[in-house]
Design an enzyme around this catalytic site. Structure first.
Site, PDB file in Angstrom:
ATOM      1  N   ASP A  99       0.822  -1.209   0.000  1.00 55.29           N
ATOM      2  CA  ASP A  99       0.000   0.000   0.000  1.00 55.29           C
ATOM      3  C   ASP A  99       0.860   1.264   0.000  1.00 55.29           C
ATOM      4  OD1 ASP A  99      -2.563   1.483   0.499  1.00 55.29           O
ATOM      5  OD2 ASP A  99      -1.544   1.965   2.373  1.00 55.29           O
TER       6      ASP A  99
ATOM      7  N   GLU B 174       1.426  -0.524  -5.159  1.00 54.23           N
ATOM      8  CA  GLU B 174       0.477   0.553  -5.449  1.00 54.23           C
ATOM      9  C   GLU B 174       1.311   1.838  -5.489  1.00 54.23           C
ATOM     10  OE1 GLU B 174      -3.295   3.100  -3.747  1.00 54.23           O
ATOM     11  OE2 GLU B 174      -1.763   2.277  -2.433  1.00 54.23           O
TER      12      GLU B 174
END
Length: 763
Positions: A434, A487
């Protein structure tokens, strides 16, 4: 040093919990007395009124005295050896017999363990730090170890000592690791660490390496044996080890376990033995709702995802977190799967069942920041241990979270080992990392003056980049065949390139540019799309710079953005047709695929983390047909190597015509890696059908219509090409042959040369 000559200040250092090595005072110590070796035994027991040393093998007891303090007990025993003695303790009207923790003096962390940890290279440090069932000198118990170098004192708190920090004071090692073995306790014990800084302030902390935590709002860690589960996924693991995932189909169903589906509290969850377990009520949900357990999710989610044809389930963060509304992105227990849905063994069962059903498991991993909750990592030992001291480097003010100090070896070791841990102990198949951009740039979401440059004066976080390389190097070294997905939304180069080339070492990167271009394009009225053809074609200009994952994730259906179907223009039919068109283009476009739950049946509302998905929509034919569309799209994708074997090779994609902006049509070729097979893809992005649309093709013959997003069974108008078309000997688009096609409205066609039929007719 005899019992009678121990200094009062030494006793006081124990009584006041100010000694960083209580083994120097407590436990058994050989002393010389009248030319003979005798043993002095000392114990600090705050609630005891009388204590005896018990030698079980000799069937002898020795009363202990309180010379220096009413709860500091001591005696001498004349014996050659003193091992495995016990203490008989009288506390009020109750008595108990137990082994003395301070009789077990040998540390379990070796000098080599501590050296590796200090330099940031102890890959399996989670097998040393934390709480581990163990046996020392034939006595079973639990060994505890925690890194807190700047603490004045550390004590264990737990049910075993009535949460009294005076009773089980830990010993500090040379590198700041505190340890203690507690005999006669085991799996299931609740515990915390009581940490005092040098000003005497007390912090009660969960175990950073704890394998399980109590369900929120409680925060104690729980002793767990992660090796007790018996796995049944050997064939899956061996196949994964021998497989290159980038040449395989990867179609990921992203799911938030807490809101995919709930159960009624009147419906108790089942334990493996058939008994029922206590119901966990979810207070934020409608009254009486509860989470499904990992085992219930195995029974319900896995068959659903398998039926839809996805290759992987990706879960939003499942590491322990205190606040449901964070969706798991504010982690306090990095080594503990959240107890909201059950035990660690239950989570293992879920993953095991996924593998037995040919589904991979990807876990959302959050090494970029952590919350400020008092029981977590923040200000852990009374200092900025895991985070930076300077908030210009150590805080995300917009998120209310803290940033890891990646330049500190023990911190990077904590995180790198954590990534390995999920592959090692839970058999996961991939991590999706993330907010990588927030890690890579010191000025991420910071105004001028709110961030510090690196040593070269730049904005790049060099320590974070080195950390990510370390993580990827480690996990791929141990577990080939896995996925590591970034990401990452910036132009940082070589994110998905190997570390030995200077890359960050991921093998996939989310294509955030493609996602934004697609959603902008499909949200506009189709008439205006002719002026924005670049949105459709631009991704191929940079496609080969990285290994891209095309993702339409949870982030695109929250915070006022509308769900996917709600973004589409036109009436209901056109909205559904646009959804089919978008995802058909996505699955035909080079790159692996990720989509969020609820998109597969056309949920209208934004995702609500407190509620179920809108399953009632499947009562309606249009939504049933959309689900059928995704099911058949996935099965087509998995069955046609042309659509996945060369996602990241230039030979795998070739434009036929990308410049027909007047009709908002594009056409291209996808090629297989291991054969001469290819597929023709034609996309019509407007509601205007075309009855005679000609495109050039490389070979003569009959082209079977493999897929038509406008088919009746998907809710379309059923315009198409009656199963396929023969080529004409007309050259077009620099190719010797062409096809005269019917392009359906807002439709995508996928055609493939039928070699057998062509050979039978043409020869």
């Amino acid at each position: 040093m005899s019992m009678t000559t121990i200094a009062p200040e030494q006793v006081n250092s124990i009584v006041w919990n100010q000694h960083n090595d209580p083994f120097e005072i407590l436990g058994s110590h050989p002393i010389q007395q009248d030319g003979k070796t005798v043993w002095a035994v000392r114990a600090y027991l705050p609630n005891a009124s009388a204590v005896w040393v018990v030698l079980p093998e000799q069937r002898k007891e020795y009363p202990m005295q309180t010379v220096h303090h009413p709860h500091f007990f001591e005696c001498t025993i004349e014996t050659a050896e003193l091992a495995n003695y016990q203490l008989r303790i009288k506390e009020g009207e109750h008595e108990r017999v137990t082994y003395d923790p301070y009789a077990f003096r040998s540390p379990r962390l070796t000098d080599f363990d501590l050296h590796l940890f200090s330099e940031g290279n102890h890959h399996r440090i989670y097998e040393k730090l934390g709480a581990h069932p163990a046996e020392i000198d034939g006595i079973k118990g639990v060994y505890f170890a925690v890194w807190a170098p700047n603490a004045r004192n550390v004590s264990l708190l737990g049910d075993f000592n009535l949460w009294d920090g005076r009773k089980n004071q830990m010993r500090k090692g040379p590198t700041g690791v505190w340890e203690l073995f507690i005999p006669e306790i085991g799996v299931g014990e609740h515990y915390k660490y009581e940490i005092k800084n040098f000003e005497g302030h007390i912090y009660e902390k969960s175990d950073p390496y704890g394998f399980q935590q109590e369900p929120r709002p409680k925060t104690a860690s729980i002793v767990t044996d992660l090796d007790a589960y018996s796995w049944d996924d050997e064939s899956w693991m061996e196949k994964r080890r021998r497989t290159e995932p980038l040449t395989q189909p990867v179609s990921v169903y992203e799911v938030h376990l807490g809101s995919w589906l709930h159960a009624s509290s009147a419906e108790p969850a089942k334990l493996p033995n058939g008994e029922t377990e206590p119901v966990v009520i979810v207070s934020e949900l409608k009254p009486g709702a509860r989470f499904l357990t990992y085992r219930e999710l195995a029974d319900r989610l896995i068959p659903y995802v398998k039926e839809l044809g996805y290759t992987h389930i990706e879960m939003l963060p499942i590491a322990e977190h205190p606040f449901d509304g964070s969706w798991g992105y504010q982690v306090t227990g990095y080594y503990a799967p959240t107890s909201r849905f059950g035990s660690p063994e239950d989570f293992m069962y879920f993953i095991d069942k996924c593998h037995q059903n040919d589904l991979g498991v990807i876990v959302d991993w959050v090494p970029g920041h952590f919350p400020k909750d008092g029981h977590g990592l923040a200000f852990f030992d009374g200092s900025h241990l895991y985070e930076h001291v300077d908030p210009r480097k150590g805080e995300h003010k917009g998120w209310g979270t803290l940033v890891f100090n990646y330049g500190r070896h023990e911190v990077s070791n904590f995180l790198a080992a954590n990534a390995l841990f999920w592959f090692d102990k839970y058999h996961i198949d991939g991590i999706r990392v993330d907010a990588v951009a927030s890690m890579l740039y010191n000025d991420y979401c910071r105004e001028p003056g709110e961030w510090l440059p690196n040593k070269y004066g730049g904005r790049e976080n060099l320590e974070a980049a080195d950390f990510l390389r370390q993580v990827n190097h480690i996990i791929f070294s141990y577990f080939p065949g896995i996925l590591s997905i970034a990401e990452e939304s910036t132009s940082w180069p070589m994110v998905s390139w190997p570390t030995y080339t200077g890359g960050l070492g991921f093998n996939l990167k989310w294509d955030m540019g493609w996602m934004h271009d697609m959603l902008d394009y499909f949200s506009m009225d189709p008439w205006f799309r002719q002026f924005h053809q670049n949105n459709i074609t631009f991704s191929m200009w940079y496609n080969h710079s990285e290994n891209f994952m095309l993702a339409l994730s949870h982030d695109e259906v929250v915070h006022g953005k509308s769900n996917i179907i709600g973004k589409m223009p036109g009436d209901t039919w056109q909205k559904l047709a646009n959804v089919r068109c978008l995802f058909s283009y996505m699955f035909a476009h080079p790159g692996k695929k990720t989509m969020f739950m609820s998109m597969e049946f056309g949920q209208w509302s934004e995702w609500n983390a407190w509620a179920d998905l809108e399953w009632h929509l499947l009562q309606h034919e249009a939504h049933q047909k959309l689900k059928t569309f995704f099911q058949e799209l996935n099965h087509l994708y998995r069955s046609e190597p042309v659509l996945y074997t060369q996602d990241f090779a230039e030979a795998g994609f070739e434009w036929i015509d990308c410049s027909d902006n007047r009709h908002s049509v594009v056409s291209f070729i996808r090629r297989d890696k291991d054969s001469d097979d290819f597929a023709i893809v034609i996309c019509n992005f407007t509601p205007q059908p075309h009855s005679h649309y000609r495109i050039g093709v490389p070979q003569k013959g009959f082209y079977t219509e493999l897929f038509n997003s406008d088919a009746r069974q998907y809710g379309g108008s059923n315009m198409g090409n009656l199963g396929g078309k023969w080529t004409d000997d007309w050259s077009l688009h620099s190719r010797p042959y062409s096809l005269d096609l019917c392009l359906p409205p807002l439709g995508v066609l996928i055609l493939k040369l039928d070699k057998q039929k062509t050979a039978e007719v043409i020869g």
